[in-house]
Enzyme design. Structure first.
Site, PDB file in Angstrom:
ATOM      1  CG  ASP A  12     -38.585   8.438 -18.953  1.00 51.78           C
ATOM      2  OD1 ASP A  12     -38.549   8.775 -17.768  1.00 51.78           O
ATOM      3  OD2 ASP A  12     -37.680   8.727 -19.763  1.00 51.78           O
ATOM      4  CD  GLU A 111     -40.509  12.128 -17.562  1.00 51.92           C
ATOM      5  OE1 GLU A 111     -41.585  12.086 -16.947  1.00 51.92           O
ATOM      6  OE2 GLU A 111     -39.468  12.589 -17.083  1.00 51.92           O
TER       7      GLU A 111
END
Ligand code: TTP
Ligand code: MG
Length: 357
Positions: A12, A111
């Site tokens: 992320d 992500e």
């Protein structure tokens, strides 16, 4: 049957939009930075997309009205979003990450889950690989990512959030339950604000509390979700890392300066949104089939309505016509309008659809 031991990463990016803005303009580095629509010197009615960690220190959060952010931190640098740039950077990062894994599953713009089971032999090896990915992103993109390493997607996801920014957290299978236990239940994927409140009422605050709770009570209260939550709390998750189309939908919305009932102005705004959405899909070489509109009246009552077209298209005329058709009934009401939005979904890449043209 004994399940094969897996090594899963969740990556992320750190404060993604603002990190990209800082990279593009180093003079704002170190200052609080907020990316959001329409700040208008504190009088704007948009929301915060994201903010950097300096701005978060003042309490600014994603999704907060930008006017509230302004009150919390008037000295921050406020920037409108530059979506084409973020999408471009996202693509470059995903291309880097993809090389390191056999299975790749992108979630949102910044992500991704990676299944690296066949590329490492143990946890130490996995850590080395994760560090390598972070380094390549830093070297090529001048951005930091946080990575969580675990035996499944659930644990990898919680782990990537554990030491942000620029974090790397490895949670071995045998440590998973202990790692999760002290964390707030909200950290689990399935637990939103409402579920969190219901769990609190049962005296369940941490993931450990949830793991110890009687699953039959959870299932009677939450159905299948209750059992799912109980398994998650014990660190169990068998879901696979699955390839899918990167983007699921493209949408734009606008909040009017003042609530309005002026149909001409509203339809004009709708047309501009259609143009923006179409431009973005064209840039990404996407065709769409489903069009939805969103409308929010004064006082936050919100409606959405969708229509699926008979065939895939990328024509702005199709989009404008359908969006108008969907919106018109909502204008025939004696209420002022605060916000409208346009979204396209059921996306397919043109590159795979050459036969259409
Ligand atoms: P996140 O990964 O949730 O947030 P982030 O990358 O900004 O910060 P963190 O370091 O905590 O990961 O979302 C990625 C991007 O998506 C974010 O930069 C902006 C956008 N976004 C919105 O536009 N609205 C939102 O409500 C959220 C949560 C994100
Ligand atoms: Mg992020």
């Amino acid at each position: 049957m004994n399940e094969k031991k897996r090594f899963i990463f969740h990556l992320d990016m750190d404060h993604f939009y603002t990190a990209v803005e800082e990279r593009e303009n180093p003079t704002i580095k170190g200052k609080p930075v907020v990316v959001g629509s329409n700040p208008k010197a504190g009088k704007g009615r948009g929301v915060v997309s994201t903010s950097n960690y300096e701005a978060r220190a003042s309490g600014i959060r994603s999704g907060m009205p930008i006017s509230q952010a302004w009150r919390l931190c008037p000295d921050a640098v406020y920037l409108p979003p530059n979506f084409p740039l973020y999408i471009q950077v996202s693509r470059e990062i995903m291309a880097i990450a993809r090389k390191y894994a056999d299975k790749f599953e992108q979630w949102g713009i910044d992500e991704v889950f990676l299944d690296v089971t066949n590329r490492v032999k143990d946890w130490a090896d996995a850590e080395v690989l994760a560090r390598q990915i972070k380094q390549e992103i830093k070297a090529k993109e001048r951005l930091t990512a946080s990575i969580g390493v675990g035996p499944n997607k659930l644990i990898a996801k919680v782990a990537s959030d554990f030491q942000k920014p620029d974090g790397l957290t490895v949670v071995r299978e045998e440590d998973a339950e202990k790692f999760l236990a002290p964390l707030a239940v909200r950290k689990l994927l399935w637990v939103g604000r409402k579920t969190e409140a219901k769990l609190k009422a049962l005296g369940i605050n941490t993931i450990g509390d949830l793991a110890r709770y009687d699953p039959t009570v959870l299932s009677s209260m939450f159905g299948v979700m209750g059992l799912q939550m109980h398994l998650s709390a014990r660190g169990l998750d068998r879901s696979e890392v699955e390839e899918r189309v990167g983007v699921k939908s493209v949408s734009h919305e606008t909040t009017f300066e003042e609530d309005t009932a002026d149909s001409d102005a509203i339809l004009q705004a709708l047309d501009s949104l259609c143009v923006e959405v179409q431009k973005e899909t064209a840039e990404q070489k996407l065709l769409f089939k489903t069009v939805s509109i969103k409308i929010r009246y004064q006082g936050f009552e919100t409606h959405t309505k969708a229509k699926t077209l008979p065939r895939l298209t990328n024509r702005v005329e199709d989009l404008k016509k359908t969006a108008r058709e969907l919106l018109l009934p909502y204008l025939d009401v004696d209420m002022k309008i605060r916000l409208i939005g346009v979204r396209v979904s059921s996306l397919v890449s043109c590159e795979k659809q050459k036969t259409l043209f």
